[in-house]
Design a protein around this motif. Structure first.
Motif, PDB file in Angstrom:
ATOM      1  N   GLN A  16      25.782 -65.400  66.445  1.00 14.39           N
ATOM      2  CA  GLN A  16      24.771 -64.521  65.864  1.00 14.39           C
ATOM      3  C   GLN A  16      25.004 -63.085  66.329  1.00 14.39           C
ATOM      4  OE1 GLN A  16      20.598 -65.739  65.959  1.00 14.39           O
ATOM      5  NE2 GLN A  16      21.260 -67.824  66.474  1.00 14.39           N
ATOM      6  N   LEU A  17      25.258 -62.913  67.620  1.00 10.93           N
ATOM      7  CA  LEU A  17      25.506 -61.582  68.169  1.00 10.93           C
ATOM      8  C   LEU A  17      26.786 -60.992  67.584  1.00 10.93           C
ATOM      9  CD1 LEU A  17      24.834 -59.298  70.092  1.00 10.93           C
ATOM     10  CD2 LEU A  17      25.904 -60.634  71.937  1.00 10.93           C
ATOM     11  N   TYR A  18      27.847 -61.772  67.566  1.00 11.01           N
ATOM     12  CA  TYR A  18      29.131 -61.350  66.991  1.00 11.01           C
ATOM     13  C   TYR A  18      28.938 -60.884  65.546  1.00 11.01           C
ATOM     14  CZ  TYR A  18      33.611 -62.211  64.626  1.00 11.01           C
ATOM     15  OH  TYR A  18      34.742 -62.102  63.849  1.00 11.01           O
ATOM     16  N   ASN A  19      28.264 -61.700  64.746  1.00 11.22           N
ATOM     17  CA  ASN A  19      28.055 -61.370  63.334  1.00 11.22           C
ATOM     18  C   ASN A  19      27.239 -60.095  63.170  1.00 11.22           C
ATOM     19  OD1 ASN A  19      29.514 -63.579  62.375  1.00 11.22           O
ATOM     20  ND2 ASN A  19      27.718 -64.894  62.274  1.00 11.22           N
ATOM     21  N   GLN A  20      26.216 -59.913  63.971  1.00 13.23           N
ATOM     22  CA  GLN A  20      25.390 -58.718  63.855  1.00 13.23           C
ATOM     23  C   GLN A  20      26.167 -57.456  64.220  1.00 13.23           C
ATOM     24  OE1 GLN A  20      21.346 -58.824  65.253  1.00 13.23           O
ATOM     25  NE2 GLN A  20      21.240 -61.030  64.910  1.00 13.23           N
ATOM     26  N   ILE A  21      27.057 -57.550  65.178  1.00  8.31           N
ATOM     27  CA  ILE A  21      27.873 -56.380  65.539  1.00  8.31           C
ATOM     28  C   ILE A  21      28.844 -56.061  64.411  1.00  8.31           C
ATOM     29  CG2 ILE A  21      29.634 -55.518  67.136  1.00  8.31           C
ATOM     30  CD1 ILE A  21      28.053 -57.064  69.358  1.00  8.31           C
ATOM     31  N   ILE A  22      29.473 -57.080  63.832  1.00  9.71           N
ATOM     32  CA  ILE A  22      30.392 -56.864  62.705  1.00  9.71           C
ATOM     33  C   ILE A  22      29.641 -56.217  61.545  1.00  9.71           C
ATOM     34  CG2 ILE A  22      31.812 -58.008  60.945  1.00  9.71           C
ATOM     35  CD1 ILE A  22      33.189 -57.996  63.623  1.00  9.71           C
ATOM     36  N   ILE A  23      28.466 -56.719  61.234  1.00  4.13           N
ATOM     37  CA  ILE A  23      27.670 -56.157  60.140  1.00  4.13           C
ATOM     38  C   ILE A  23      27.263 -54.723  60.480  1.00  4.13           C
ATOM     39  CG2 ILE A  23      25.451 -56.321  58.922  1.00  4.13           C
ATOM     40  CD1 ILE A  23      25.869 -59.425  59.052  1.00  4.13           C
ATOM     41  N   LEU A  42      22.567 -55.905  77.607  1.00  2.00           N
ATOM     42  CA  LEU A  42      22.277 -56.558  76.338  1.00  2.00           C
ATOM     43  C   LEU A  42      21.674 -57.940  76.559  1.00  2.00           C
ATOM     44  CD1 LEU A  42      22.296 -56.277  73.301  1.00  2.00           C
ATOM     45  CD2 LEU A  42      24.647 -57.096  73.276  1.00  2.00           C
ATOM     46  N   ALA A  43      22.201 -58.668  77.518  1.00  2.00           N
ATOM     47  CA  ALA A  43      21.666 -59.999  77.818  1.00  2.00           C
ATOM     48  C   ALA A  43      20.187 -59.896  78.215  1.00  2.00           C
ATOM     49  CB  ALA A  43      22.473 -60.655  78.936  1.00  2.00           C
ATOM     50  N   ASN A  49      21.774 -65.361  78.009  1.00  2.00           N
ATOM     51  CA  ASN A  49      22.653 -65.434  79.160  1.00  2.00           C
ATOM     52  C   ASN A  49      23.778 -64.410  79.041  1.00  2.00           C
ATOM     53  OD1 ASN A  49      25.039 -66.519  80.742  1.00  2.00           O
ATOM     54  ND2 ASN A  49      23.455 -68.009  81.319  1.00  2.00           N
ATOM     55  N   MET A  50      24.167 -63.830  80.174  1.00  2.00           N
ATOM     56  CA  MET A  50      25.272 -62.860  80.191  1.00  2.00           C
ATOM     57  C   MET A  50      26.565 -63.461  79.669  1.00  2.00           C
ATOM     58  SD  MET A  50      24.700 -60.781  83.802  1.00  2.00           S
ATOM     59  CE  MET A  50      26.415 -61.003  84.147  1.00  2.00           C
ATOM     60  N   HIS A  51      26.798 -64.743  79.941  1.00  4.98           N
ATOM     61  CA  HIS A  51      28.028 -65.388  79.479  1.00  4.98           C
ATOM     62  C   HIS A  51      28.085 -65.455  77.954  1.00  4.98           C
ATOM     63  CE1 HIS A  51      29.221 -66.354  83.508  1.00  4.98           C
ATOM     64  NE2 HIS A  51      28.039 -66.915  83.744  1.00  4.98           N
ATOM     65  N   THR A  52      26.912 -65.551  77.326  1.00  7.87           N
ATOM     66  CA  THR A  52      26.834 -65.585  75.864  1.00  7.87           C
ATOM     67  C   THR A  52      27.264 -64.239  75.289  1.00  7.87           C
ATOM     68  OG1 THR A  52      25.033 -67.197  75.985  1.00  7.87           O
ATOM     69  CG2 THR A  52      25.280 -65.988  73.914  1.00  7.87           C
ATOM     70  N   VAL A  53      26.757 -63.152  75.865  1.00  7.13           N
ATOM     71  CA  VAL A  53      27.145 -61.809  75.413  1.00  7.13           C
ATOM     72  C   VAL A  53      28.625 -61.594  75.691  1.00  7.13           C
ATOM     73  CG1 VAL A  53      26.787 -59.323  75.750  1.00  7.13           C
ATOM     74  CG2 VAL A  53      24.830 -60.894  75.810  1.00  7.13           C
ATOM     75  N   ASN A  54      29.077 -62.005  76.866  1.00  7.90           N
ATOM     76  CA  ASN A  54      30.476 -61.847  77.237  1.00  7.90           C
ATOM     77  C   ASN A  54      31.391 -62.583  76.252  1.00  7.90           C
ATOM     78  OD1 ASN A  54      32.282 -60.645  79.123  1.00  7.90           O
ATOM     79  ND2 ASN A  54      32.703 -62.708  79.912  1.00  7.90           N
ATOM     80  N   LYS A  55      30.969 -63.757  75.805  1.00  7.28           N
ATOM     81  CA  LYS A  55      31.772 -64.521  74.849  1.00  7.28           C
ATOM     82  C   LYS A  55      31.871 -63.782  73.516  1.00  7.28           C
ATOM     83  CE  LYS A  55      32.467 -69.161  73.060  1.00  7.28           C
ATOM     84  NZ  LYS A  55      32.077 -70.565  73.188  1.00  7.28           N
ATOM     85  N   ALA A  56      30.755 -63.236  73.033  1.00  2.34           N
ATOM     86  CA  ALA A  56      30.767 -62.471  71.776  1.00  2.34           C
ATOM     87  C   ALA A  56      31.664 -61.245  71.921  1.00  2.34           C
ATOM     88  CB  ALA A  56      29.351 -62.065  71.390  1.00  2.34           C
ATOM     89  N   TYR A  57      31.525 -60.512  73.015  1.00  2.00           N
ATOM     90  CA  TYR A  57      32.344 -59.329  73.246  1.00  2.00           C
ATOM     91  C   TYR A  57      33.821 -59.705  73.341  1.00  2.00           C
ATOM     92  CZ  TYR A  57      28.473 -56.015  74.254  1.00  2.00           C
ATOM     93  OH  TYR A  57      27.390 -55.181  74.175  1.00  2.00           O
TER      94      TYR A  57
END
Length: 124
Positions: A16-23, A42-43, A49-57
């Motif tokens: 969801q985070l990845y897609n929103q940044i691309i959009i 951002l987390a 979780n920070m790991h979730t943001v880190n994964k998207a980044y």
């Protein structure tokens, strides 16, 4: 950029985070050279979780949308390799179009959807 996470969605939070940044990049809400919040910021802001943001980044970096700099943090830096991007798009579209065909969506309807999306992003 305002990030909205749907905690009830079946879609993974990092996607969801990845897609929103691309959009955000596509509709010029985020531009080349803009800094994104740190992973920790951002987390905390969106309550994940920070790991979730880190994964998207990490995926954004791997795909050439983002550079991670120790001093500047996460910076939008689009690596333009049009041939590679075209090949990746074709692979993604194969699955999307297969789903459309299975659901009886015509070629003309797909073309109209694509035209509408391009128009939404200000690309005529």
């Amino acid at each position: 950029m305002i990030v909205r996470i749907d905690f009830n969605s079946d879609e993974a939070l990092y996607m969801q985070l990845y897609n929103q940044i691309i959009i955000g990049i596509a509709n010029s809400e985020i531009r080349e050279g803009d800094n994104l919040p740190s992973v920790r910021e951002l987390a905390e802001d969106i309550g994940i979780n920070m790991h979730t943001v880190n994964k998207a980044y990490g995926i954004l970096k791997q795909e050439g949308y983002l550079k991670l700099d120790r001093r500047k943090g996460a910076v939008i830096a689009i690596d333009i390799d049009k041939y590679k991007a075209t090949v990746e798009l074709m692979e993604d579209m194969k699955v999307i179009l297969a789903k459309a065909i299975c659901r009886g969506i015509s070629k003309e309807e797909v073309h109209q959807i694509i035209d509408d999306i391009y128009r939404d992003y200000g690309c005529e």
